[in-house]
Design an enzyme around this catalytic site. Sequence first.
Site, PDB file in Angstrom:
ATOM      1  N   SER A  26     -33.253 -50.083 -22.031  1.00 46.76           N
ATOM      2  CA  SER A  26     -32.407 -51.097 -22.689  1.00 46.76           C
ATOM      3  C   SER A  26     -33.133 -52.438 -22.802  1.00 46.76           C
ATOM      4  O   SER A  26     -33.089 -53.106 -23.839  1.00 46.76           O
ATOM      5  CB  SER A  26     -31.122 -51.311 -21.873  1.00 46.76           C
ATOM      6  OG  SER A  26     -30.321 -50.165 -21.906  1.00 46.76           O
ATOM      7  N   ARG A  30     -34.712 -54.578 -26.309  1.00 47.02           N
ATOM      8  CA  ARG A  30     -34.340 -55.970 -26.582  1.00 47.02           C
ATOM      9  C   ARG A  30     -35.564 -56.881 -26.591  1.00 47.02           C
ATOM     10  O   ARG A  30     -35.596 -57.885 -27.307  1.00 47.02           O
ATOM     11  CB  ARG A  30     -33.312 -56.429 -25.542  1.00 47.02           C
ATOM     12  CG  ARG A  30     -31.909 -55.791 -25.764  1.00 47.02           C
ATOM     13  CD  ARG A  30     -31.093 -55.797 -24.501  1.00 47.02           C
ATOM     14  NE  ARG A  30     -29.700 -55.380 -24.660  1.00 47.02           N
ATOM     15  CZ  ARG A  30     -29.270 -54.116 -24.713  1.00 47.02           C
ATOM     16  NH1 ARG A  30     -30.124 -53.113 -24.651  1.00 47.02           N
ATOM     17  NH2 ARG A  30     -27.983 -53.839 -24.850  1.00 47.02           N
ATOM     18  N   GLY A  98     -29.723 -44.579 -30.175  1.00 49.82           N
ATOM     19  CA  GLY A  98     -28.493 -45.287 -30.526  1.00 49.82           C
ATOM     20  C   GLY A  98     -28.643 -46.782 -30.358  1.00 49.82           C
ATOM     21  O   GLY A  98     -28.134 -47.572 -31.167  1.00 49.82           O
ATOM     22  N   SER A 170     -18.699 -50.954 -24.779  1.00 47.30           N
ATOM     23  CA  SER A 170     -20.032 -50.581 -25.274  1.00 47.30           C
ATOM     24  C   SER A 170     -20.948 -51.792 -25.345  1.00 47.30           C
ATOM     25  O   SER A 170     -20.687 -52.744 -26.092  1.00 47.30           O
ATOM     26  CB  SER A 170     -19.916 -49.960 -26.671  1.00 47.30           C
ATOM     27  OG  SER A 170     -21.194 -49.948 -27.290  1.00 47.30           O
ATOM     28  N   ASP A 318     -24.831 -43.656 -18.271  1.00 44.10           N
ATOM     29  CA  ASP A 318     -25.923 -42.726 -18.603  1.00 44.10           C
ATOM     30  C   ASP A 318     -26.247 -41.777 -17.455  1.00 44.10           C
ATOM     31  O   ASP A 318     -27.081 -40.877 -17.611  1.00 44.10           O
ATOM     32  CB  ASP A 318     -27.179 -43.516 -18.983  1.00 44.10           C
ATOM     33  CG  ASP A 318     -26.999 -44.250 -20.301  1.00 44.10           C
ATOM     34  OD1 ASP A 318     -26.172 -43.802 -21.131  1.00 44.10           O
ATOM     35  OD2 ASP A 318     -27.674 -45.271 -20.515  1.00 44.10           O
ATOM     36  N   ARG A 349     -22.008 -34.792 -23.681  1.00 44.67           N
ATOM     37  CA  ARG A 349     -22.496 -34.547 -22.307  1.00 44.67           C
ATOM     38  C   ARG A 349     -21.453 -33.887 -21.419  1.00 44.67           C
ATOM     39  O   ARG A 349     -21.813 -33.334 -20.377  1.00 44.67           O
ATOM     40  CB  ARG A 349     -23.009 -35.854 -21.689  1.00 44.67           C
ATOM     41  CG  ARG A 349     -24.321 -36.264 -22.323  1.00 44.67           C
ATOM     42  CD  ARG A 349     -24.923 -37.517 -21.715  1.00 44.67           C
ATOM     43  NE  ARG A 349     -26.263 -37.708 -22.252  1.00 44.67           N
ATOM     44  CZ  ARG A 349     -26.920 -38.863 -22.226  1.00 44.67           C
ATOM     45  NH1 ARG A 349     -26.358 -39.941 -21.686  1.00 44.67           N
ATOM     46  NH2 ARG A 349     -28.141 -38.942 -22.721  1.00 44.67           N
ATOM     47  N   ARG A 390     -31.475 -36.529 -20.959  1.00 46.29           N
ATOM     48  CA  ARG A 390     -30.908 -36.646 -19.605  1.00 46.29           C
ATOM     49  C   ARG A 390     -30.335 -35.317 -19.108  1.00 46.29           C
ATOM     50  O   ARG A 390     -30.294 -35.071 -17.904  1.00 46.29           O
ATOM     51  CB  ARG A 390     -29.847 -37.747 -19.565  1.00 46.29           C
ATOM     52  CG  ARG A 390     -30.413 -39.124 -19.941  1.00 46.29           C
ATOM     53  CD  ARG A 390     -29.573 -40.262 -19.422  1.00 46.29           C
ATOM     54  NE  ARG A 390     -29.857 -41.493 -20.131  1.00 46.29           N
ATOM     55  CZ  ARG A 390     -30.900 -42.296 -19.888  1.00 46.29           C
ATOM     56  NH1 ARG A 390     -31.770 -41.968 -18.952  1.00 46.29           N
ATOM     57  NH2 ARG A 390     -31.088 -43.399 -20.590  1.00 46.29           N
TER      58      ARG A 390
END
Length: 436
Positions: A26, A30, A98, A170, A318, A349, A390
């Site tokens: 993440s 960024r 995503g 989110s 996650d 998942r 994952r």
Amino acid sequence: MTKEAQFKVAHGGCMRGEVTMPGDKSVSHRSVLFGGIAEGTTEVDNFLESEDCLATLGAMRAMGVQIERPGPGRVIVDGVGLHGLKAPTHPLDMGNAGTAMRLSMGLMAGQAFDATLIGDPSLSKRPMERAATPLRQMGAVIETTGGRPPVTVRGGQSLHGIEYALEVASAQVKSAILIAGLYAEGTTVVHEPAVTRDHTERMLRAFGVPVKTEGGRIELSGGHTLKGTRLTVPGDISSSAFFVVAGLLAAESGFLIRNVGINPTRTGILDILALMGADIRVINRRLAGDEPVADLEVHRTELRGIDVPEHLVPLAIDEFPILFVAAAFAKGTTRVTGAEELRVKESDRIAVMAEGLRHLGADATPTPDGMIIHGGGMHGGRVTSHGDHRIAMSFAIAALRASGDIEIGDVANVATSFPGFAGLARGAGLAIDETR
Ligand code: S3P
């Protein structure tokens, strides 16, 4: 990408010594996105060189940002400023990511040119209206394909700030709105229904943009210049979760996981495992730039089943695939509720983990918003990850305590978040082979 890549993991074995975690996915996304629209140079250390993060890096390059990669984990971004991006000559391919797609929707909403964002078959099934809807309220013009990618963002709109209450907890949607807010006139406010990862807020502050946070309310105003900076990406707690559970299932003695990001908006997995009785010691707390990191010393523990508190779900979103594996080896029953978001990740998942666990003889029952698992272990067999990184890594770890060997098909996408996983796990004691 070879679809046939598979893991063969011999059962048993124990985890020993230490492993060092690669950079956080993440934060890496960024770093290049904000570095690209900053003024001046941004130097990044410990950037995660995974397929997902390289998709964001490639998109920024395709819009004219010069990015050098002088060595492993080192990235130097020559920012072009908020309004310096150039129209890409082709659709921007976000691969499996995503985060790359939804954050880019926010970025593209503020540009003078049109752009189309595409993804792989998994990403092409994932919901994009959750980001498009608030961006349209800000004045953006966005076309999705039946709610999914490809997504076309029409440039040249003037955006205005909005006050928006997220429908789902989110961080990607929150970030898309905040990024568009940089380009908007006035103030943008996002209310989140539960705490989600706050890397965007932290990093924008590091680039000199004032972001106010109070409870679940995040506010910024448009027009601020981002100033190039130095960033150190913390190790990825989501990647470390596989090694944490591996250590709990099969550590020889204290198994050390170095350089783990422990941002409190990400540590739900540690809290949930602690409730299950896990012996995890957080040591050497320090800072990597603006993010807290530590080392984790993990001791083998017989875990117990719990009802997972729903407020921890977004903070561990996650980590549920590997948590389901931990629950299958725990004593008693684990119930996960309030986790319907798991159905729209890189795979469904809930369905895919339940299918694999049941195939291996575990007592797992999927529910619309989670899973009920009665601990009791599992045997060996062959499962498929359905192309989800994952899921692949979770079943590999399960082999430590399964009564037979586990083969996992369709594992090439492990490279989207954790390219060195198999080698690192092998070095620490997992009997894993990767074949193509
Ligand atoms: C991410 C947010 C989460 C998470 C994803 C990374 C981010 O997604 O699952 O892996 O970097 O903002 P959602 O925002 O869809 O919950």
